[in-house]
Design a protein around this motif. Structure first.
Motif: not given
Length: 687
Positions: A682, A519, A515-516, A521, A636-637, A632-633, A639-640, A545
């Motif tokens: 997703r 992103e 998942n990273w 960031e 995400k909520e 991963f949610e 901060g990764i 994305k």
């Protein structure tokens, strides 16, 4: 042969006790295995001959710590058999595999040993055991009961015969796939036939030809060669030839695996029946999160119901697009229907049309060394790890990179091996393995693991470094997620440590780390142009994305089809099956949108289920996607790179191995059981 000077049987007086590859000769292995089996048998005898009453310490713990020398030798040898094999190593594997199966049977069918284990198991409620100890006791008892300890003598003999034969058959299966892969090459002298292929792929093919003392270009079935060829070459007839060669590996050729497939599934079924299970899948799934084949089938059907309409839409869109542009194109053949050798080619062109995004645009930002450093930095931010490359650790091949991994307090966390490029003696694909596990020894020392990632990425050329496709980036992250599961292990018992978990749970750490890659960031850490060091443009990140769900319906259907094929081999009575291809079509007819290719058969090269450990377990990739999307949610909520969330994931998932039921571990991390909705959202399969 004397074993006195055999390096495999000595203490490794090396840097952090790493394997001394330079000292080990191929001729050392057989004698080392023979001696190590002797040692392990003595350790077992010391348990059964103990005159004291059976206790957790003198029976269960003693059994768990037995066979350490044999395990160490096996790890080294079989890792090399996958990553750096040759005819002699393969011969040795054929010799020792039945011996190891026989020894395994000697342990699990040892009535005196089982009596002691059962005596402890029967008094488990009266013992003051930790949760980890309870799990170990339960695992040890099932190790016997699920492997024939309660069988009559004649059935025990048959079980031994089955296990010995299976060890030979699975090895032969893998050898055939490797040989069939190595046998094929496409040698082209005419540069004009490679229209559409990126210069980097042409250069790699030219270097492969040079290495084979040939002029022009050589393409192989290794993924770094095969994937770019199928994705970019305009010549449809060449793509067809390459696709058919890939599809018929070990099928009706000099390395035909059809009989191996039929014999493997029949013996697995007979073994399950012998042990009192309806099918091999019933036997396997008893020790999985899913528990039963019915649960797996229901799970697969639930996703199939959502995915098939989306897949049909994807397929129709791709077909219409391909027909449209092929009719207008001067460089590619006009088509009337989509074939399998058209899939990657036109998908790439459609992706470019929709997102102005292609691998060649992205590859300059994914230099292998930068991606490696990026995944290290992400591990540092999440878990406080640091990675220092060292030349003090011996390597089994010059391509291998070696690292010392440390914790925030500068203590040793692990040793990490990274082996990234294809070669003749290395099987295709990507995997994580270990040369040494993690456990607490008798003196209370926390023995740290030696972990390895093995992949097959595009090699550097004379003019370019190794530049990864985005898919290769996610593969690297995936395997490194497995590596973190091994590195962050912190359990008392080696058999419960790291990736020693239910197989439908083992993919969570690997898949969640992917998942990273999507992103901003995270991408800004490592996605830099290899020539200018420019950070990947924001518009590319947004396109990555946006394209993440491109053809997700087709991708989901494809993955489901593999899991369903696995269950259709292992969740039934296979004794009446005589035609491998015909049986395979029964599954693929439910999921295939492309026309069948008569000369192709997936089962004969489906190493995950016929050579690896995924029999009756391939569904676990999709199962773990539900877990990783849900997990991963939470990142995400919060901060990764949120350390509190990372600590919870480390404490309740990564470090705990198989010490408790995985659903309990996951629920402690997440606060609730996983929900399928996160995955479906997703994937864009529901809104």
């Amino acid at each position: 042969m004397s074993t006195d000077n055999n390096p495999l049987l000595q203490e490794f007086h090396t840097f952090h006790n790493t394997a001394p590859f330079s000292l080990i000769k191929e001729s050392d292995y057989e004698s080392a295995f023979a001696k190590a089996i002797q040692i392990a048998k003595k350790e077992i005898n010391s348990i059964t001959e103990n005159t004291e009453a059976p206790s957790f310490e003198n029976t269960i713990e003693a059994l768990d710590s037995s066979g350490e020398t044999l395990g160490r030798i096996s790890s080294i040898f079989f890792n090399l058999n996958s990553a750096e094999t040759n005819d002699e190593i393969q011969r040795i594997a054929r010799e020792v595999s039945p011996q190891l199966s026989e020894f395994g049977n000697d342990v699990t069918l040892n009535l005196d040993l089982f009596k002691r284990v059962k005596a402890v198991y029967d008094q488990k409620n009266d013992l003051d055991l930790t949760e980890e100890q309870k799990t170990l006791l339960d695992k040890q008892y099932k190790r016997f009961s699920r492997n024939g300890a309660n069988l009559t003598d004649d059935k025990k003999v048959r079980l031994r015969e089955i296990d010995s034969e299976l060890s030979k058959l699975t090895l032969a299966f893998g050898e055939n796939v490797l040989a069939a892969t190595n046998d094929f090459e496409m040698h082209l002298e005419d540069d004009s036939r490679l229209a559409g292929l990126p210069e980097s792929a042409k250069e790699a093919a030219a270097e492969t030809a040079k290495a084979k003392d040939k002029t022009g270009y050589v393409f192989t079935l290794d993924y770094p060669s095969y994937i770019p060829f199928m994705t970019y070459v305009d010549d449809r007839k060449l793509r067809e030839e390459m696709s058919k060669a890939f599809g018929k590996k070990a099928y009706k050729d000099d390395h035909d695996n059809q009989e191996n497939v039929l014999n493997i599934v029949r013996l697995r079924y007979e073994r399950a029946q012998l042990l009192g299970y309806e099918t091999h899948a019933h036997f396997v799934l008893e020790e999985r999160m899913a528990k039963t084949p019915e649960t797996v089938i229901q799970f697969s059907q639930e996703i199939l119901e959502k995915a098939k309409p989306a897949a049909q839409h994807d397929f129709d869109e791709l077909t219409n697009f391909a027909i449209s542009i092929s009719n207008q194109s001067e460089i590619s053949e006009s088509i009337t229907k989509l074939e399998k050798w058209d899939a990657a080619y036109y998908s790439e062109k459609l992706k470019q049309r929709l997102f102005s995004l292609d691998d060649e645009l992205l590859k300059p930002y994914f230099k292998l060394e930068n991606v490696i450093n990026g995944v290290f930095e992400i591990a540092s931010r999440l878990y406080g790890l640091s990675f220092e490359e060292t030349q003090e650790i011996e390597k089994y091949h010059p391509d291998v990179l070696t690292y010392v991994v440390k914790n925030e307090d500068d203590s040793l966390n692990s040793i990490f091996y990274a082996d990234f490029f294809p070669r003749k003696g290395k099987r295709n694909g990507a995997w994580m393995t270990s040369f040494k596990g993690q456990w607490h020894d008798a003196n209370g020392n926390n023995v740290r693991p030696h972990v390895s990632n093995v992949c097959n990425f595009t090699k550097p050329t004379a003019t370019k470094p190794s530049l990864l496709t985005f898919n290769e980036v996610t593969t690297l992250f995936h395997e490194f997620g497995h590596a973190l599961h091994g590195m962050l292990a912190d359990t008392k018992y080696q058999s419960l440590s790291g990736t020693s978990v239910f197989w439908d749970f083992v993919e969570l750490p690997s898949q969640v780390l992917e998942n990273w890659c999507y992103e901003k960031e995270a991408l800004e850490i490592f996605a830099r142009h290899y020539e200018t060091n420019e950070v990947i443009p924001l518009e590319y990140i947004e396109k990555i994305k946006a394209a993440a769900n491109f053809q997700e319906g087709l991708q989901t259907l494809r993955q489901l089809s593999f899991g369903m094929l696995d269950m259709n081999w292992h969740g039934i009575d296979p004794t009446g099956i005589t035609d491998v291809k015909a049986h395979e079509r029964k599954t693929f007819d439910q999921t295939d949108l492309y026309p069948d290719v008569v000369s192709s058969c997936m089962s004969t090269s489906f190493g995950h289920i016929f050579q690896g450990g995924y029999s009756a377990g391939y569904y676990s990739y999709k199962w773990a996607e539900v877990l990783d999307a849900d997990a991963f949610e939470m990142f995400k909520e919060n901060g990764i790179f949120d350390r509190t969330t990372a600590k919870k994931f480390r404490d309740h998932v990564l470090s705990r191995g198989g010490t408790e039921d995985p659903m309990l571990l996951y629920t402690r991390f997440r606060g609730s059981e996983p929900k399928i909705d996160a995955l479906l959202k997703r994937a864009g399969l529901i809104s």
